[in-house]
Every structure is written in C-alpha cells, then in structure tokens.
Design a protein around this motif. Structure first.
Motif: not given
Length: 146
Positions: A117-135, A137-146
């Motif tokens: 979930v995008r870190w700024d998608a508060v509505d989605m974060l709230s939804f997933f929290k409400s159905i039992g999700f939490d952080r 053991e993974f860290i989401n990594l990204g890289r943009h290629l030119e």
C-alpha cells in the motif's frame, strides 16, 4: 449475504465492471497496462478473485494470488488489488471480499498474507488495519529507471 450483497468468484466477464469501479476510485481512466494486468492475473493458475454483487450489479472486487517460495518465505498469499464503488464504501463490502479471499487462501494451506500500500493512502491503510493487517517483516524498496 450481507446488506443484500452476494460474493461470487470473479470472471473475465467482470473486467468492464472492475474498470468502472477502479476509475470511480481514482477519478480518471485506467491505463491499458492496468487492464491487461487484471486480465493476465485472472488467467493465472494460483490466482483467486471475487466480486461483490448488489442487486446483480458488481459493486466491489478483490484479486489475490499465491506466490513463493521466495525472499525467505514459503508460499504466501498476496492481495493484488481491491476496490469498492464509492457509493457502497463503508458498509462492509471490502471486508466481505477479504473474508472470502482469506477462506480461499486457508483452503490452499496459506497462513501468511501480504499486500503493498502506498504510504500516503490513508484510506487503504485504514481498511487493511481493520481486517487485521500490520507491518510485516518486509521493507518495500523501489527504484526508478531512466
């Protein structure tokens, strides 16, 4: 059935309704690549999806898949995408869809379920929290290629 809502397996015939719901959520047209991705997911073997129907209209959807083993975990379930039409949000449709997908994963012997979930998608974060999700053991990594 909850609040006149039925949940059934998703089919490729549901794609136009899924597109309509997604566009109502993001308030713009979805890309061809997004549509092709949804269609490709629905053709995969280890993919499950469900739609919610109200008065025979598709009002929500969820698509999940089984992945692994890899990245230090055995088989796991992943929620790829979930959406509920704006006029039906807040009445438990997303929760009903997630429950059905969790039942599918359980039947397949899956115990751990993940999503991103995008870190700024508060509505989605709230939804997933409400159905039992939490952080996880993974860290989401990204890289943009030119």
């Amino acid at each position: 059935m909850m609040n006149g809502v039925k949940v059934r397996r998703i089919t490729v015939k549901d794609v136009p309704n899924i597109i309509e719901i997604q566009e109502s959520i993001i308030k713009k047209k979805v890309s061809k690549a997004w549509i092709q991705s949804i269609e490709a997911h629905l053709r995969k073997h280890d993919v499950a999806g469900f739609v919610a129907l109200r008065d025979d209209d598709v009002v929500g959807f969820i698509i999940g898949e089984i992945k692994g083993p890899g990245f230090g975990i055995e088989k796991s379930g992943w929620i790829v995408v979930v959406g509920v039409c704006a006029r039906c949000m807040g009445i438990g449709i997303g929760r009903a869809l997630a429950k059905k997908l969790f039942e599918y994963f359980r039947e397949k012997g899956i115990q751990d379920i993940y999503t991103a979930v995008r870190w700024d998608a508060v509505d989605m974060l709230s939804f997933f929290k409400s159905i039992g999700f939490d952080r996880s053991e993974f860290i989401n990594l990204g890289r943009h290629l030119e």
